[in-house]
Design a protein around this motif. Sequence first.
Motif, PDB file in Angstrom:
ATOM      1  N   ASN A   1       0.573   1.535  -6.464  1.00  0.00           N
ATOM      2  CA  ASN A   1       0.518   2.228  -7.694  1.00  0.00           C
ATOM      3  C   ASN A   1       0.939   0.996  -8.839  1.00  0.00           C
ATOM      4  OD1 ASN A   1       2.255   2.700 -10.420  1.00  0.00           O
ATOM      5  ND2 ASN A   1       3.013   4.239  -9.195  1.00  0.00           N
TER       6      ASN A   1
ATOM      7  N   SER B   1      -0.721   4.434  -0.659  1.00  0.00           N
ATOM      8  CA  SER B   1      -1.730   5.531  -0.342  1.00  0.00           C
ATOM      9  C   SER B   1      -2.976   4.989   0.993  1.00  0.00           C
ATOM     10  CB  SER B   1      -2.848   6.584  -1.469  1.00  0.00           C
ATOM     11  OG  SER B   1      -3.822   7.369  -1.802  1.00  0.00           O
ATOM     12  N   ASP B   2      -3.943   6.332   1.826  1.00  0.00           N
ATOM     13  CA  ASP B   2      -5.063   5.602   2.115  1.00  0.00           C
ATOM     14  C   ASP B   2      -5.808   5.904   1.419  1.00  0.00           C
ATOM     15  OD1 ASP B   2      -3.324   5.425   4.696  1.00  0.00           O
ATOM     16  OD2 ASP B   2      -3.160   7.657   5.055  1.00  0.00           O
ATOM     17  N   ASN B   3      -5.736   6.540   0.082  1.00  0.00           N
ATOM     18  CA  ASN B   3      -7.044   5.988  -0.597  1.00  0.00           C
ATOM     19  C   ASN B   3      -7.372   4.709  -1.166  1.00  0.00           C
ATOM     20  OD1 ASN B   3      -9.099   6.330  -2.639  1.00  0.00           O
ATOM     21  ND2 ASN B   3      -7.433   8.144  -3.918  1.00  0.00           N
ATOM     22  N   PRO B   4      -8.825   3.886  -0.554  1.00  0.00           N
ATOM     23  CA  PRO B   4      -9.427   3.032  -0.651  1.00  0.00           C
ATOM     24  C   PRO B   4      -9.487   2.791  -2.638  1.00  0.00           C
ATOM     25  CG  PRO B   4     -11.277   4.163  -0.099  1.00  0.00           C
ATOM     26  CD  PRO B   4      -9.543   5.505  -0.180  1.00  0.00           C
ATOM     27  N   ARG B   5      -9.623   3.784  -3.185  1.00  0.00           N
ATOM     28  CA  ARG B   5      -9.685   3.977  -4.992  1.00  0.00           C
ATOM     29  C   ARG B   5      -8.458   3.263  -5.272  1.00  0.00           C
ATOM     30  NH1 ARG B   5     -14.512   2.625  -6.626  1.00  0.00           N
ATOM     31  NH2 ARG B   5     -14.357   4.266  -8.543  1.00  0.00           N
ATOM     32  N   LEU B   6      -7.448   4.058  -4.367  1.00  0.00           N
ATOM     33  CA  LEU B   6      -5.760   3.835  -5.163  1.00  0.00           C
ATOM     34  C   LEU B   6      -4.975   3.303  -4.234  1.00  0.00           C
ATOM     35  CD1 LEU B   6      -6.454   7.183  -7.217  1.00  0.00           C
ATOM     36  CD2 LEU B   6      -6.187   4.540  -8.597  1.00  0.00           C
ATOM     37  N   PRO B   7      -4.980   2.121  -3.227  1.00  0.00           N
ATOM     38  CA  PRO B   7      -4.043   1.934  -2.651  1.00  0.00           C
ATOM     39  C   PRO B   7      -2.390   1.361  -2.971  1.00  0.00           C
ATOM     40  CG  PRO B   7      -5.438   0.481  -3.582  1.00  0.00           C
ATOM     41  CD  PRO B   7      -6.065   1.380  -4.186  1.00  0.00           C
TER      42      PRO B   7
ATOM     43  N   GLN C   1       0.853  -1.136   0.066  1.00  0.00           N
ATOM     44  CA  GLN C   1       0.187  -0.039  -0.176  1.00  0.00           C
ATOM     45  C   GLN C   1       0.938   0.937  -0.471  1.00  0.00           C
ATOM     46  OE1 GLN C   1      -2.962  -0.412   2.944  1.00  0.00           O
ATOM     47  NE2 GLN C   1      -3.903   2.138   2.472  1.00  0.00           N
TER      48      GLN C   1
END
Length: 141
Positions: free
Chosen positions: A120, A112-118, A110
């Motif tokens: 790369n 990112s904390d963004n659940p849609r873009l956790p 992981q």
Amino acid sequence: MTHSLVPVRALGIAALVLAALPCSALAQTPNTDPSVDTPFSSMAIARDEADACRVPKPPADLAETAYLRNGYRAILRILIAEEALASETCTCLLDDYTWDQAHDALPRFQTSDNPRLPFNVLELYAKADALEAQVVEACAE
């Protein structure tokens, strides 16, 4: 003003040709049975033996977007390649892993904390490609 009858005649000829064809000629479906002799345009492509150990496309219910599913596929490829390198095995380990394991490994990858873009996905694919290349190189020796 003069009109040409050529397009009308062409349509009439096309209709006659189609009417002369048997219905079965219009509704044929390609045969995918490799043991049957079929024309080139309808032959199915058989999978290579190398594809037998390739991580398949993830199931649609694994994640709601293709981006996430592709990320989990890359994670699974990484896990399998890491295990092959650690255990120094050249046998296919695909059957030893599940999609749940890729999902459970998310925190490790992981970014990112963004659940849609956790994560790369491109970086994950690059890492998976590099690790799989190491496995191929180690197994070639």
